[in-house]
Design an enzyme around this catalytic site. Structure first.
Site, PDB file in Angstrom:
ATOM      1  N   ASP A 198      81.376 -35.675 -17.877  1.00  0.00           N
ATOM      2  CA  ASP A 198      81.523 -36.107 -16.492  1.00  0.00           C
ATOM      3  C   ASP A 198      81.933 -34.941 -15.595  1.00  0.00           C
ATOM      4  O   ASP A 198      82.672 -34.056 -16.018  1.00  0.00           O
ATOM      5  CB  ASP A 198      82.578 -37.217 -16.429  1.00  0.00           C
ATOM      6  CG  ASP A 198      82.542 -37.975 -15.116  1.00  0.00           C
ATOM      7  OD1 ASP A 198      81.510 -37.920 -14.417  1.00  0.00           O
ATOM      8  OD2 ASP A 198      83.552 -38.622 -14.782  1.00  0.00           O
ATOM      9  N   LEU A 230      74.582 -30.032 -38.244  1.00  0.00           N
ATOM     10  CA  LEU A 230      75.189 -30.964 -37.292  1.00  0.00           C
ATOM     11  C   LEU A 230      74.243 -32.097 -36.937  1.00  0.00           C
ATOM     12  O   LEU A 230      73.053 -31.873 -36.677  1.00  0.00           O
ATOM     13  CB  LEU A 230      75.573 -30.201 -36.021  1.00  0.00           C
ATOM     14  CG  LEU A 230      76.080 -31.036 -34.836  1.00  0.00           C
ATOM     15  CD1 LEU A 230      77.466 -31.591 -35.127  1.00  0.00           C
ATOM     16  CD2 LEU A 230      76.097 -30.191 -33.559  1.00  0.00           C
ATOM     17  N   HIS A 257      74.094 -30.437 -12.634  1.00  0.00           N
ATOM     18  CA  HIS A 257      73.463 -30.955 -13.845  1.00  0.00           C
ATOM     19  C   HIS A 257      72.873 -29.819 -14.686  1.00  0.00           C
ATOM     20  O   HIS A 257      72.964 -29.826 -15.925  1.00  0.00           O
ATOM     21  CB  HIS A 257      72.368 -31.958 -13.482  1.00  0.00           C
ATOM     22  CG  HIS A 257      72.897 -33.235 -12.892  1.00  0.00           C
ATOM     23  ND1 HIS A 257      73.840 -34.008 -13.539  1.00  0.00           N
ATOM     24  CD2 HIS A 257      72.617 -33.869 -11.726  1.00  0.00           C
ATOM     25  CE1 HIS A 257      74.110 -35.072 -12.792  1.00  0.00           C
ATOM     26  NE2 HIS A 257      73.390 -35.003 -11.692  1.00  0.00           N
TER      27      HIS A 257
END
Length: 248
Positions: A24, A135, A41
């Site tokens: 956020d 991962l 962004h």
């Protein structure tokens, strides 16, 4: 809230098995610099690269990132279009890098809102990376925790209607295997950046006993050092999972 002191990325303890992050603050980061939201962004994508790389380096098993929620669809159409375009671009540009770094990709959420081209790209990316053994990177796109629970309930109801499940046998374990994160370890640590102290409909089923960590850092400024602080804070917690750990 989280501590703000600095620490070395070399001082991190053994990482949680599964970390989830609400990324956020992109818009506020851009606004504070007099830049368009698109710049926030785009800078946020760089933070994603940094955190994915560091999680892989320190041995995190699963990293789940909240790219954007189903509620984000209610934002202005221009911003939604930007998020969709950015999602497409990241999938197209990052898949090879993920493959080279042995990272597996899973995308959860209602992808029906995306163009057929984006859906195909997402499917192809996941297929290309499915045999990687490093991962586990999970991207939640057009995802909501309530949506996830509802979809799981639909799957169970359909099986019950066919006689494949006895309604009386439905318990937490049965429900869990029908959720979007069924194949991954439980979420140990949920991080939210930007100073907001809420989970915003993210992984509602999966974070029942997660440790929650909120920090003021805006996502574009969240780096490896920020992650180390979160992990070290996680290790300071006494995780009891509803029990007393021997206390009376």
């Amino acid at each position: 809230m989280s501590p703000t002191n600095k620490t070395s990325t070399n001082s991190v303890k053994a990482p949680p098995t599964h970390i989830a992050i609400v990324m956020d603050g992109n818009g506020r980061w851009a606004k504070s610099r007099g830049l368009p939201r698109s710049s926030g962004h785009q800078k946020g994508v760089k933070s994603v690269r940094t955190i994915v790389k560091h999680c892989a380096k320190i041995g995190v098993n699963t990293l789940t990132l909240f790219a954007f929620s189903s509620e984000n669809m209610n934002r202005p159409s221009e911003e939604v279009g930007l998020l969709f375009k950015l999602f497409f671009t990241v999938l197209r540009n990052e898949t090879k890098k993920l493959k080279d770094n042995n990272i597996k990709l899973d995308i959860i959420g209602d992808l029906s809102v995306f163009t057929p081209e984006t859906q195909d790209l997402a499917e192809n990316a996941q297929q290309q990376l499915q045999n990687n053994t490093g991962l586990n990177l999970v991207i939640a796109a057009n995802y909501g925790g309530q949506w996830d629970i509802t979809e799981a309930a639909k799957k169970i109801a359909a099986k019950a209607a066919k006689g494949e499940i006895n309604p009386g046998s439905i318990d937490n374990k049965v429900f869990s295997v029908h959720t979007a994160l069924a194949q991954y370890p439980r979420v140990d640590l949920l991080i939210r950046t930007s100073g907001e102290v809420r989970v915003s409909n993210f992984l509602l089923w999966d974070i029942a006993y997660s440790e929650l960590y909120f920090c003021d850092t805006l996502w574009p400024d969240f780096d490896a050092n920020s992650l180390v602080l979160a992990i070290n804070n996680f290790h300071s917690r006494n995780r009891r999972f509803g029990e007393r750990n021997g206390e009376k």
